[in-house]
Structure formats: structure tokens, C-alpha cells
Design a protein around this motif. Structure first.
Motif, PDB file in Angstrom:
ATOM      1  N   MET A   1      15.602  -8.959   5.760  1.00  0.00           N
ATOM      2  CA  MET A   1      15.274  -7.965   4.590  1.00  0.00           C
ATOM      3  C   MET A   1      13.955  -7.500   4.842  1.00  0.00           C
ATOM      4  SD  MET A   1      17.328  -9.343   1.161  1.00  0.00           S
ATOM      5  CE  MET A   1      16.660  -7.908   0.336  1.00  0.00           C
ATOM      6  N   LYS A   2      13.769  -6.238   4.441  1.00  0.00           N
ATOM      7  CA  LYS A   2      12.519  -5.720   4.353  1.00  0.00           C
ATOM      8  C   LYS A   2      11.534  -6.211   3.463  1.00  0.00           C
ATOM      9  CE  LYS A   2      13.244  -0.862   6.235  1.00  0.00           C
ATOM     10  NZ  LYS A   2      13.191   0.384   5.870  1.00  0.00           N
ATOM     11  N   LYS A   3      10.402  -6.539   3.640  1.00  0.00           N
ATOM     12  CA  LYS A   3       9.333  -7.069   2.718  1.00  0.00           C
ATOM     13  C   LYS A   3       9.075  -5.787   1.846  1.00  0.00           C
ATOM     14  CE  LYS A   3       8.229 -11.313   4.241  1.00  0.00           C
ATOM     15  NZ  LYS A   3       8.559 -12.336   3.520  1.00  0.00           N
ATOM     16  N   LYS A   4       8.827  -6.157   0.480  1.00  0.00           N
ATOM     17  CA  LYS A   4       8.513  -5.164  -0.457  1.00  0.00           C
ATOM     18  C   LYS A   4       6.859  -5.155  -1.069  1.00  0.00           C
ATOM     19  CE  LYS A   4      13.367  -5.179  -2.662  1.00  0.00           C
ATOM     20  NZ  LYS A   4      14.037  -5.115  -4.053  1.00  0.00           N
ATOM     21  N   VAL A   5       6.559  -3.873  -1.021  1.00  0.00           N
ATOM     22  CA  VAL A   5       5.147  -3.753  -1.258  1.00  0.00           C
ATOM     23  C   VAL A   5       4.818  -2.894  -2.412  1.00  0.00           C
ATOM     24  CG1 VAL A   5       4.826  -2.140   0.439  1.00  0.00           C
ATOM     25  CG2 VAL A   5       2.752  -2.963  -0.570  1.00  0.00           C
ATOM     26  N   GLY A   6       4.176  -3.198  -3.441  1.00  0.00           N
ATOM     27  CA  GLY A   6       3.784  -2.403  -4.813  1.00  0.00           C
ATOM     28  C   GLY A   6       2.150  -1.979  -4.664  1.00  0.00           C
ATOM     29  N   PHE A   7       1.933  -1.091  -5.086  1.00  0.00           N
ATOM     30  CA  PHE A   7       0.473  -0.274  -5.159  1.00  0.00           C
ATOM     31  C   PHE A   7      -0.083  -0.099  -6.523  1.00  0.00           C
ATOM     32  CE2 PHE A   7       2.373   0.382  -0.956  1.00  0.00           C
ATOM     33  CZ  PHE A   7       1.284   0.260  -0.251  1.00  0.00           C
ATOM     34  N   TYR A   8      -1.193  -0.419  -6.979  1.00  0.00           N
ATOM     35  CA  TYR A   8      -1.944   0.016  -8.148  1.00  0.00           C
ATOM     36  C   TYR A   8      -3.332   0.640  -7.773  1.00  0.00           C
ATOM     37  CZ  TYR A   8      -2.699  -0.127 -12.917  1.00  0.00           C
ATOM     38  OH  TYR A   8      -2.991   0.051 -14.345  1.00  0.00           O
ATOM     39  N   THR A   9      -3.548   1.865  -8.466  1.00  0.00           N
ATOM     40  CA  THR A   9      -4.741   2.580  -8.178  1.00  0.00           C
ATOM     41  C   THR A   9      -5.515   2.562  -9.238  1.00  0.00           C
ATOM     42  OG1 THR A   9      -3.563   3.808  -6.460  1.00  0.00           O
ATOM     43  CG2 THR A   9      -5.626   4.637  -7.265  1.00  0.00           C
ATOM     44  N   LEU A  10      -6.871   2.122  -9.179  1.00  0.00           N
ATOM     45  CA  LEU A  10      -7.573   2.408 -10.241  1.00  0.00           C
ATOM     46  C   LEU A  10      -8.888   3.669  -9.857  1.00  0.00           C
ATOM     47  CD1 LEU A  10      -8.661  -1.305 -10.889  1.00  0.00           C
ATOM     48  CD2 LEU A  10      -7.657  -0.092 -12.601  1.00  0.00           C
TER      49      LEU A  10
ATOM     50  N   ARG B   1       2.149   4.998   2.943  1.00  0.00           N
ATOM     51  CA  ARG B   1       2.941   5.476   4.070  1.00  0.00           C
ATOM     52  C   ARG B   1       2.979   4.753   5.355  1.00  0.00           C
ATOM     53  NH1 ARG B   1       1.122  10.213   1.708  1.00  0.00           N
ATOM     54  NH2 ARG B   1      -0.453  10.805   3.249  1.00  0.00           N
ATOM     55  N   SER B   2       1.588   4.300   5.484  1.00  0.00           N
ATOM     56  CA  SER B   2       1.484   3.325   6.903  1.00  0.00           C
ATOM     57  C   SER B   2       2.294   1.956   6.565  1.00  0.00           C
ATOM     58  CB  SER B   2      -0.013   2.873   6.947  1.00  0.00           C
ATOM     59  OG  SER B   2      -0.588   2.020   6.094  1.00  0.00           O
ATOM     60  N   PHE B   3       2.574   1.534   5.493  1.00  0.00           N
ATOM     61  CA  PHE B   3       3.359   0.455   5.224  1.00  0.00           C
ATOM     62  C   PHE B   3       4.876   0.786   5.449  1.00  0.00           C
ATOM     63  CE2 PHE B   3      -0.173  -1.832   3.029  1.00  0.00           C
ATOM     64  CZ  PHE B   3       0.272  -3.060   3.168  1.00  0.00           C
ATOM     65  N   THR B   4       5.052   1.914   4.992  1.00  0.00           N
ATOM     66  CA  THR B   4       6.626   2.320   5.156  1.00  0.00           C
ATOM     67  C   THR B   4       6.836   2.584   6.557  1.00  0.00           C
ATOM     68  OG1 THR B   4       6.467   3.505   2.937  1.00  0.00           O
ATOM     69  CG2 THR B   4       8.245   4.130   4.583  1.00  0.00           C
ATOM     70  N   SER B   5       5.950   3.187   7.496  1.00  0.00           N
ATOM     71  CA  SER B   5       6.167   3.365   8.868  1.00  0.00           C
ATOM     72  C   SER B   5       6.228   2.078   9.662  1.00  0.00           C
ATOM     73  CB  SER B   5       4.984   4.293   9.227  1.00  0.00           C
ATOM     74  OG  SER B   5       3.823   3.828   9.314  1.00  0.00           O
ATOM     75  N   SER B   6       5.553   1.121   9.072  1.00  0.00           N
ATOM     76  CA  SER B   6       5.491  -0.246   9.710  1.00  0.00           C
ATOM     77  C   SER B   6       6.800  -1.276   9.034  1.00  0.00           C
ATOM     78  CB  SER B   6       4.199  -1.084   9.316  1.00  0.00           C
ATOM     79  OG  SER B   6       2.950  -0.566   9.859  1.00  0.00           O
ATOM     80  N   GLY B   7       7.801  -0.683   8.537  1.00  0.00           N
ATOM     81  CA  GLY B   7       8.796  -1.164   8.168  1.00  0.00           C
ATOM     82  C   GLY B   7       9.046  -1.960   6.826  1.00  0.00           C
ATOM     83  N   TYR B   8       8.086  -1.625   6.169  1.00  0.00           N
ATOM     84  CA  TYR B   8       8.021  -2.408   4.700  1.00  0.00           C
ATOM     85  C   TYR B   8       8.689  -1.314   3.553  1.00  0.00           C
ATOM     86  CZ  TYR B   8       4.467  -5.580   6.097  1.00  0.00           C
ATOM     87  OH  TYR B   8       3.791  -6.467   6.970  1.00  0.00           O
ATOM     88  N   GLU B   9       9.100  -1.781   2.549  1.00  0.00           N
ATOM     89  CA  GLU B   9       9.698  -1.230   1.515  1.00  0.00           C
ATOM     90  C   GLU B   9       8.957  -0.781   0.375  1.00  0.00           C
ATOM     91  OE1 GLU B   9      13.616  -1.273  -1.756  1.00  0.00           O
ATOM     92  OE2 GLU B   9      13.583  -2.712  -0.029  1.00  0.00           O
ATOM     93  N   GLN B  10       8.519   0.114  -0.061  1.00  0.00           N
ATOM     94  CA  GLN B  10       7.624   0.567  -1.241  1.00  0.00           C
ATOM     95  C   GLN B  10       8.297   0.549  -2.548  1.00  0.00           C
ATOM     96  OE1 GLN B  10       5.313   4.033  -1.094  1.00  0.00           O
ATOM     97  NE2 GLN B  10       4.426   3.663  -3.112  1.00  0.00           N
ATOM     98  N   VAL B  11       7.928  -0.252  -3.385  1.00  0.00           N
ATOM     99  CA  VAL B  11       8.405  -0.267  -4.773  1.00  0.00           C
ATOM    100  C   VAL B  11       7.344  -0.219  -5.831  1.00  0.00           C
ATOM    101  CG1 VAL B  11      10.351  -1.948  -4.125  1.00  0.00           C
ATOM    102  CG2 VAL B  11       8.124  -3.028  -5.049  1.00  0.00           C
ATOM    103  N   ASP B  12       8.042   0.295  -7.022  1.00  0.00           N
ATOM    104  CA  ASP B  12       6.945   0.501  -8.031  1.00  0.00           C
ATOM    105  C   ASP B  12       6.168  -0.809  -8.438  1.00  0.00           C
ATOM    106  OD1 ASP B  12       6.290   2.476 -10.471  1.00  0.00           O
ATOM    107  OD2 ASP B  12       6.485   0.627 -11.192  1.00  0.00           O
TER     108      ASP B  12
ATOM    109  N   ALA C   1       3.445 -13.828  -4.674  1.00  0.00           N
ATOM    110  CA  ALA C   1       3.316 -12.453  -3.753  1.00  0.00           C
ATOM    111  C   ALA C   1       1.760 -12.559  -3.259  1.00  0.00           C
ATOM    112  CB  ALA C   1       3.419 -11.422  -4.872  1.00  0.00           C
ATOM    113  N   PHE C   2       1.523 -12.104  -2.255  1.00  0.00           N
ATOM    114  CA  PHE C   2       0.347 -12.007  -1.333  1.00  0.00           C
ATOM    115  C   PHE C   2      -0.322 -10.825  -2.108  1.00  0.00           C
ATOM    116  CE2 PHE C   2      -2.417 -11.162   2.392  1.00  0.00           C
ATOM    117  CZ  PHE C   2      -2.765 -12.300   2.676  1.00  0.00           C
ATOM    118  N   LEU C   3      -1.636 -10.968  -2.474  1.00  0.00           N
ATOM    119  CA  LEU C   3      -2.416 -10.124  -3.281  1.00  0.00           C
ATOM    120  C   LEU C   3      -3.438  -9.368  -2.616  1.00  0.00           C
ATOM    121  CD1 LEU C   3      -0.669 -10.793  -5.794  1.00  0.00           C
ATOM    122  CD2 LEU C   3      -2.457 -10.763  -7.022  1.00  0.00           C
TER     123      LEU C   3
END
Length: 442
Positions: A1-10, A24-35, A72-74
Motif C-alpha cells: 500500500m502507498k504511504k500516506k502523507v499530510g501537509f500543514y502550512t503556516l 506533488r514531488s511526494f505524489t510523483s514518488s509514489g506517496y498518497e496525499q491526504v488531508d 507517524a513520521f513528522l
């Protein structure tokens, strides 16, 4: 299964554009972006250092991620990560801190996602941040933030941005135009130009310190990009906002009549202590030029209160200057001491209570200014771009000159442009309207 990654911007629009590119670099490397609100294997927090509040919020966001998934890895990136990497690495739960040159290579550091007792730091001396990485945000169908410039050569006495982002450098004109075309192809209607000091565009292009192109040339070229409906200039220094740019925007195809021009203080004595590159007289001239060429334009202003040594008389100079100036709204910042800045060592700090009182006065003035601007627009016909969120049964949108409007929720309006007549101001301060025409564009 793809690893999931979430982003928070300040922080700023520039951070949002970079987060989106990194995602987008994560997505192209095979990760799944989630909220960010969802359970993920990796959380990336893009930090800010402009205000004290942004520093404090970091720990809150880390805790939120830990509650969603304690394993999770932070990862911390961004300005705060460059300025105080060891401080962030010591925050419980943080596993990796990447500085200014490393953040765009983030996926290279993810070979091992085991939790660490203390965050691993990969940082650099800021002098090494002398190359440019282009970026733009996607995800919001309505607007995108397009980065055209990074870093700053100004040495304002209160600011940490040059320490966090390095020297002024720019994207090539060719790449900016390519990115604008890619954004338009995604159906995004509005592009907001962003950077640290966008009026300095052209410096550092092609790896040198000279200007290959000016900001004015950039604006002219972007106005010709096919498929772009609206272009908006984000914050631009008054000394770099030239008359030629203002006059071009007034007659352009796509650039909207909205300028956000930092003032910081209406007292020349304070401006000099801040090491700003203009005096209030030049600022007044810029506002007058905008008003003369675009009487209906929206003009936003940044202002800092409580700067070291700011007397009551100097603050009142600022208040009265802004009160008499034909502007539309204020962004008010309460001064906070930042490490390694000249202002941090200045004498006569303003007491916190006085800073807060002055902030409150200027925020009240901002409400008054925005209301007066909105009232001046009633009875006029404007074009509204509708946004995509259902907010308590209403859809919101902005006119080209940044009047915020609302109407009952209708999903068919999302990401469409309509000609409307502004008719009244609602109790919440937003403007209601009557439709004048059918959709301007699909």
C-alpha cells in the motif's frame, strides 16, 4: 500500500506555493496525499517565523499530528526550520528538520521512517541558498499562488526573512510563463504572483545578481498568457511599485485593480529606524497614482505597531496618516522581538499592553476603511469569481477589486465568473448583489 502523507502550512502565500510543489514531488514518488486531518504515515509542517504566534502554533500542530497517528513520521521545513533547526528538532514527536536548501529534496531523506528520540537536522548556512526552485500551488480550483521570486537583499532591522531565505533571486521569465500556462490548463481562474520581494524580480535570474528582466516586463509578458482570466499582484514594496506598472495594470487584459503595499509606519523617524527604503511621502505618491489611474482599485496596507522606541506621537502620526489616506484595509502586525535582528537590541521597547492597545486602534480603523470602501462600490457593476466552499449555506466570492460578496449556496457557481451589481452590505460586512449577466466564462 502507498504511504500516506499530510501537509500543514503556516505563514504566507509563498509557503503555500512551495508546500503544493513539495506535495506533488511526494505524489510523483509514489506517496498518497491526504488531508492533514486524516491519519497519515508522514506529516510535513511548513513553518513560518514572521510572527511570534507562528512559532507557538508549531507545537500545537505537532500535537495534532501525534493525536491522529502517534507513530507517524513528522517533518519540519520552512523559515523557522532554517532559523532554529535545533529548537524544532527538540520538540517531542519531530523526526526530521530540513533547512532552506534541503526542503525541495525531502523525499530523498525518507529511506527510513522509524521514529527518533530527537529530530534529525539537515540544515545549511543561508549563504548556500543561492539557487532558485520554482513552485506554484494547485488544489484550490479558484486561484493559485505562483512563486516568481525568493529571498531578499533588504536589511530591514526587524526582519528575519533574509536569514531564513537568503539572497534575492528569481525564476526565469520563460519558466514563470510555462508555470502560468500549466496553472491555466488546470482550469484555475486566478493566479496570484508571490515571492518575498516580488518587485525585485529579475535579480538572480540565470545565476547572476543583475536583472535580466524587470518586474514590469514580467507583468507585460504574463498579461499575454492564454487561458489566464485574472492575475493579482501580492504584496509589493512601494519603492519598487513603479508608475509604469500601475499604468499598465490599469489598462491590462488580466491584471486586477488590487494592490497590497506595505507601509509599516506612517512616521518617517520610525521608518528610518526600521531601515525601510522609502519615506511616507513616496508612499503617499504611490497611493495617489493608483487612485488617479484606477479610482475603484482596492489598496491594502501592512503596518507594524509597537516598534522599539515608538512614542505615542509617532504612533499617532501613523494613525492619522492612514486615516487620511485613501486606502481600503489594513493588515496590522504587533511588533515582536525576533532573534538575530538589529531591532531586538534597540532601546526603549514598547510595553506589551501599549502594543496591544495600538493594534486594537488600527484594527478598528481597518474595519472603518473596509466598510467605507465597500460602500463606495455599491451601485457599481463588477465581475465576481466564486469560490468552492459552502459556508453556512452561502457561497463567497471576490470582485476584481477585492470586494468580498456572498449569495445562497449554489454548486453551479463554483469557479465561475459572473457580472453583478453590488447592492447592499449585509450584517456580517459582506456585500450582496444582483446578477447582471450569465456566466462570463465556464
Amino acid at each position: 500500500m502507498k504511504k500516506k502523507v499530510g501537509f500543514y502550512t503556516l505563514g504566507c502565500k509563498l509557503n503555500y506555493s512551495e508546500t503544493s510543489t513539495i506535495a506533488r514531488s511526494f505524489t510523483s514518488s509514489g506517496y498518497e496525499q491526504v488531508d492533514f486531518e486524516e491519519r497519515a504515515d508522514i506529516y510535513v509542517i511548513n513553518t513560518c517565523s514572521v510572527t511570534e504566534n507562528a512559532d507557538k502554533r508549531f507545537k500545537t500542530i505537532v500535537k495534532k499530528a501525534q493525536n491522529l497517528n502517534p507513530h507517524a513520521f513528522l517533518i519540519a521545513i520552512g523559515c523557522y526550520a532554517q532559523l532554529k533547526p535545533e529548537e524544532l528538532a527538540a520538540v517531542d514527536g519531530v523526526d526530521l528538520v530540513l533547512g532552506a536548501t534541503e526542503k525541495f529534496k525531502i523525499t530523498d531523506y525518507l529511506t527510513d521512517l522509524s521514529k527518533n528520540d530527537r529530530g534529525e537536522v539537515h540544515s545549511c548556512e543561508i549563504q548556500e541558498a543561492d539557487f532558485y526552485v520554482g513552485s506554484y500551488s494547485l488544489g484550490d480550483r479558484t486561484r493559485a499562488f505562483l512563486k516568481v521570486q525568493d529571498g531578499c537583499d533588504y536589511k530591514c532591522s526587524y526582519c528575519t526573512i533574509p536569514l531564513a531565505r537568503g539572497i534575492s533571486r528569481s525564476d526565469t521569465l520563460e519558466n514563470v510563463l510555462k508555470n502560468a500556462g500549466e496553472i491555466a490548463a488546470q482550469g484555475v481562474k486566478e493566479i496570484v504572483l508571490t515571492g518575498v520581494n516580488i518587485g525585485d524580480y529579475g535579480k538572480g535570474e540565470y545565476g547572476n545578481k543583475k536583472h535580466e528582466h524587470t518586474f514590469y516586463e514580467l507583468v507585460q509578458a504574463l498579461d499575454r498568457v492564454e487561458g489566464v482570466e485574472r492575475l493579482r499582484i501580492s504584496s509589493i514594496e512601494p519603492n519598487l511599485l513603479k508608475d509604469e506598472t500601475i499604468i499598465f495594470v490599469a489598462g491590462s487584459r488580466t491584471f486586477v485593480p488590487h494592490f497590497h503595499i506595505p507601509l509599516q509606519s506612517g512616521s518617517n523617524a520610525v521608518l528610518k529606524r526600521m531601515r525601510r527604503r522609502y519615506l511616507r511621502e513616496l508612499y503617499e505618491e504611490r497611493v495617489a497614482t493608483v487612485r488617479r489611474t484606477m479610482p475603484h482599485a482596492c489598496i491594502g496596507v501592512d503596518v507594524i505597531v509597537g516598534f522599539p522606541g515608538e512614542t505615542e506621537e509617532e504612533f499617532l502620526e501613523t494613525y492619522h496618516f492612514l486615516n487620511e489616506l485613501d486606502i481600503s484595509y489594513l493588515h496590522v502586525f504587533t511588533y515582536s522581538e525576533r532573534a538575530h535582528t538589529e531591532a531586538e537590541k534597540m532601546p526603549d521597547p514598547v510595553p506589551a499592553k501599549v502594543r496591544n492597545k495600538r493594534s486594537k486602534m488600527l484594527r478598528g480603523l481597518s474595519v472603518k476603511k473596509r466598510r467605507a470602501f465597500y460602500e463606495s462600490q455599491l451601485g457599481t457593476c463588477r465581475t465576481v469569481l466564486f469560490e468552492g466552499e459552502n459556508k453556512e449555506g452561502y457561497i463567497h466570492g471576490f470582485t476584481e477589486n477585492y470586494v468580498k460578496v456572498k449569495t445562497p449556496w449554489d454548486p453551479a457557481l463554483v469557479n465561475t465568473l459572473h457580472r453583478v451589481e453590488l447592492t447592499r452590505i449585509d450584517e456580517d460586512g459582506l456585500v450582496r448583489f444582483d446578477f447582471v449577466s450569465e456566466k462570463v466564462t465556464a
